[in-house]
Design a protein around this motif. Structure first.
Motif, PDB file in Angstrom:
ATOM      1  N   SER A  69       7.824 -28.617 -51.892  1.00 54.72           N
ATOM      2  CA  SER A  69       7.040 -27.800 -52.813  1.00 54.72           C
ATOM      3  C   SER A  69       6.247 -26.748 -52.047  1.00 54.72           C
ATOM      4  CB  SER A  69       6.096 -28.692 -53.625  1.00 54.72           C
ATOM      5  OG  SER A  69       5.290 -27.918 -54.482  1.00 54.72           O
ATOM      6  N   LEU A  70       5.591 -27.159 -50.971  1.00 54.56           N
ATOM      7  CA  LEU A  70       4.801 -26.219 -50.171  1.00 54.56           C
ATOM      8  C   LEU A  70       5.687 -25.181 -49.484  1.00 54.56           C
ATOM      9  CD1 LEU A  70       2.280 -28.773 -48.652  1.00 54.56           C
ATOM     10  CD2 LEU A  70       1.781 -27.023 -50.385  1.00 54.56           C
ATOM     11  N   LEU A  71       6.850 -25.617 -49.006  1.00 55.79           N
ATOM     12  CA  LEU A  71       7.777 -24.677 -48.358  1.00 55.79           C
ATOM     13  C   LEU A  71       8.273 -23.605 -49.325  1.00 55.79           C
ATOM     14  CD1 LEU A  71       9.937 -27.004 -46.105  1.00 55.79           C
ATOM     15  CD2 LEU A  71       8.642 -25.029 -45.326  1.00 55.79           C
ATOM     16  N   THR A  72       8.404 -23.968 -50.605  1.00 46.58           N
ATOM     17  CA  THR A  72       8.947 -23.005 -51.571  1.00 46.58           C
ATOM     18  C   THR A  72       7.865 -22.162 -52.235  1.00 46.58           C
ATOM     19  OG1 THR A  72       8.963 -24.683 -53.322  1.00 46.58           O
ATOM     20  CG2 THR A  72      10.994 -24.405 -52.043  1.00 46.58           C
ATOM     21  N   THR A  73       6.603 -22.436 -51.969  1.00 46.59           N
ATOM     22  CA  THR A  73       5.535 -21.609 -52.534  1.00 46.59           C
ATOM     23  C   THR A  73       4.987 -20.612 -51.525  1.00 46.59           C
ATOM     24  OG1 THR A  73       3.831 -23.232 -51.974  1.00 46.59           O
ATOM     25  CG2 THR A  73       4.780 -23.372 -54.184  1.00 46.59           C
ATOM     26  N   GLY A  74       5.381 -20.754 -50.278  1.00 42.70           N
ATOM     27  CA  GLY A  74       4.872 -19.870 -49.232  1.00 42.70           C
ATOM     28  C   GLY A  74       5.682 -18.601 -49.099  1.00 42.70           C
ATOM     29  N   PRO A  75       5.165 -17.708 -48.277  1.00 40.04           N
ATOM     30  CA  PRO A  75       5.832 -16.421 -48.106  1.00 40.04           C
ATOM     31  C   PRO A  75       7.055 -16.456 -47.203  1.00 40.04           C
ATOM     32  CG  PRO A  75       3.870 -16.502 -46.756  1.00 40.04           C
ATOM     33  CD  PRO A  75       3.911 -17.781 -47.551  1.00 40.04           C
ATOM     34  N   GLY A  76       7.241 -17.528 -46.465  1.00 44.40           N
ATOM     35  CA  GLY A  76       8.382 -17.568 -45.556  1.00 44.40           C
ATOM     36  C   GLY A  76       8.462 -18.896 -44.846  1.00 44.40           C
ATOM     37  N   PRO A  77       9.299 -18.982 -43.822  1.00 45.35           N
ATOM     38  CA  PRO A  77       9.454 -20.229 -43.066  1.00 45.35           C
ATOM     39  C   PRO A  77       8.136 -20.646 -42.413  1.00 45.35           C
ATOM     40  CG  PRO A  77      11.076 -18.595 -42.389  1.00 45.35           C
ATOM     41  CD  PRO A  77      10.117 -17.909 -43.299  1.00 45.35           C
ATOM     42  N   LEU A  78       8.034 -21.920 -42.130  1.00 46.12           N
ATOM     43  CA  LEU A  78       6.843 -22.470 -41.485  1.00 46.12           C
ATOM     44  C   LEU A  78       7.237 -23.182 -40.208  1.00 46.12           C
ATOM     45  CD1 LEU A  78       5.163 -24.138 -44.607  1.00 46.12           C
ATOM     46  CD2 LEU A  78       4.522 -21.969 -43.534  1.00 46.12           C
ATOM     47  N   THR A  79       6.280 -23.343 -39.323  1.00 51.24           N
ATOM     48  CA  THR A  79       6.490 -24.155 -38.129  1.00 51.24           C
ATOM     49  C   THR A  79       6.149 -25.605 -38.482  1.00 51.24           C
ATOM     50  OG1 THR A  79       4.222 -23.915 -37.338  1.00 51.24           O
ATOM     51  CG2 THR A  79       5.825 -22.234 -36.624  1.00 51.24           C
ATOM     52  N   VAL A  80       6.590 -26.522 -37.645  1.00 48.62           N
ATOM     53  CA  VAL A  80       6.239 -27.931 -37.854  1.00 48.62           C
ATOM     54  C   VAL A  80       4.721 -28.097 -37.784  1.00 48.62           C
ATOM     55  CG1 VAL A  80       6.436 -30.268 -36.918  1.00 48.62           C
ATOM     56  CG2 VAL A  80       8.459 -28.817 -37.066  1.00 48.62           C
ATOM     57  N   ASP A 133      12.156 -18.907 -33.692  1.00 43.39           N
ATOM     58  CA  ASP A 133      11.388 -17.761 -34.171  1.00 43.39           C
ATOM     59  C   ASP A 133      11.783 -16.544 -33.326  1.00 43.39           C
ATOM     60  OD1 ASP A 133       9.465 -15.839 -34.803  1.00 43.39           O
ATOM     61  OD2 ASP A 133       7.826 -17.285 -34.856  1.00 43.39           O
ATOM     62  N   GLN A 134      12.272 -15.515 -33.951  1.00 41.88           N
ATOM     63  CA  GLN A 134      12.726 -14.325 -33.221  1.00 41.88           C
ATOM     64  C   GLN A 134      11.576 -13.602 -32.526  1.00 41.88           C
ATOM     65  OE1 GLN A 134      15.980 -13.692 -32.740  1.00 41.88           O
ATOM     66  NE2 GLN A 134      16.249 -15.602 -33.869  1.00 41.88           N
ATOM     67  N   LYS A 135      10.348 -13.786 -33.030  1.00 42.26           N
ATOM     68  CA  LYS A 135       9.182 -13.129 -32.430  1.00 42.26           C
ATOM     69  C   LYS A 135       8.588 -13.937 -31.282  1.00 42.26           C
ATOM     70  CE  LYS A 135       8.058 -10.908 -36.756  1.00 42.26           C
ATOM     71  NZ  LYS A 135       7.218 -10.941 -37.935  1.00 42.26           N
ATOM     72  N   ASP A 136       8.786 -15.247 -31.313  1.00 44.48           N
ATOM     73  CA  ASP A 136       8.258 -16.137 -30.282  1.00 44.48           C
ATOM     74  C   ASP A 136       9.269 -17.262 -30.087  1.00 44.48           C
ATOM     75  OD1 ASP A 136       6.952 -17.958 -28.662  1.00 44.48           O
ATOM     76  OD2 ASP A 136       5.089 -17.945 -29.813  1.00 44.48           O
ATOM     77  N   ARG A 137      10.125 -17.133 -29.112  1.00 43.32           N
ATOM     78  CA  ARG A 137      11.241 -18.058 -28.911  1.00 43.32           C
ATOM     79  C   ARG A 137      10.789 -19.493 -28.620  1.00 43.32           C
ATOM     80  NH1 ARG A 137      16.074 -16.597 -30.522  1.00 43.32           N
ATOM     81  NH2 ARG A 137      17.102 -17.584 -28.795  1.00 43.32           N
ATOM     82  N   ARG A 138       9.500 -19.690 -28.301  1.00 41.47           N
ATOM     83  CA  ARG A 138       9.004 -21.049 -28.057  1.00 41.47           C
ATOM     84  C   ARG A 138       8.801 -21.805 -29.361  1.00 41.47           C
ATOM     85  NH1 ARG A 138       3.763 -19.233 -25.134  1.00 41.47           N
ATOM     86  NH2 ARG A 138       4.051 -17.781 -26.825  1.00 41.47           N
ATOM     87  N   ARG A 139       8.686 -21.068 -30.457  1.00 39.43           N
ATOM     88  CA  ARG A 139       8.437 -21.693 -31.759  1.00 39.43           C
ATOM     89  C   ARG A 139       9.736 -21.891 -32.529  1.00 39.43           C
ATOM     90  NH1 ARG A 139       3.633 -19.280 -35.074  1.00 39.43           N
ATOM     91  NH2 ARG A 139       5.413 -18.365 -36.131  1.00 39.43           N
ATOM     92  N   VAL A 140       9.729 -22.933 -33.350  1.00 38.85           N
ATOM     93  CA  VAL A 140      10.863 -23.219 -34.218  1.00 38.85           C
ATOM     94  C   VAL A 140      10.377 -23.103 -35.660  1.00 38.85           C
ATOM     95  CG1 VAL A 140      12.494 -24.993 -34.954  1.00 38.85           C
ATOM     96  CG2 VAL A 140      11.961 -24.716 -32.522  1.00 38.85           C
TER      97      VAL A 140
END
Length: 158
Positions: free
Chosen positions: A45-56, A88-95
């Motif tokens: 539910s939270l993933l589908t209400t946000g503006p985009g992907p999230l990190t863990v 994450d294309q902007k920060d390759r350390r993040r997923v």
């Protein structure tokens, strides 16, 4: 506080507790229907209400889980085909964790079906009443997050 206001506040407190309990049980029924864990349903539910992907880490912060528990939650959702991880294309350390639209459609269809009754319930309210209810829900959510942070900062009772 007047006696009338105190009585109204006590009634609201009782009804709020009943509402929250009903929502928790409703969420459990949805999770059971979809063969998911209740926390997984809320994460979707939270993933589908946000503006985009999230990190863990963001998922952990939103749900109040530790990062280890949030990782296991994402693992379950990924195994079920509900999300996928990508660098994450902007920060390759993040997923980033992204919902899979086709799989989420299964959950969304259920929410949409059940949501028709929710919208019918709201039809009885004026726009001003809806504004008050929305403001209350927003403030209650913010207070809940503040209370969760407070509880997490306190030592657990023995």
């Amino acid at each position: 506080m007047t006696d009338s206001r105190r009585a109204r506040a006590e009634e609201l407190s009782r009804e709020s507790r009943r509402y929250l309990a009903a929502y928790v049980l409703f969420n459990q029924a949805i999770a059971d229907h979809l063969s998911l864990h209740p926390t997984d349903v809320q994460c979707l539910s939270l993933l589908t209400t946000g503006p985009g992907p999230l990190t863990v880490k963001q998922i952990a912060e939103m749900t109040g889980l530790t990062t280890g528990s949030a990782t296991r939650l994402v693992d379950r959702l990924e195994r079920g085909g509900y999300v996928f991880r990508s660098p994450d294309q902007k920060d390759r350390r993040r997923v980033l964790v992204t919902p899979v639209p086709e799989r989420i459609a299964r959950v969304t269809a259920l929410w949409d079906e059940l949501g028709q009754n929710w919208h019918a319930l709201l039809d009885d309210h004026t726009e001003d009443e809806l504004e008050v209810i929305t403001r209350h829900m927003r403030r209650a959510r913010d207070l809940s997050h503040a209370q969760m942070r407070h509880l997490r900062s306190r030592p657990k009772p023995d």
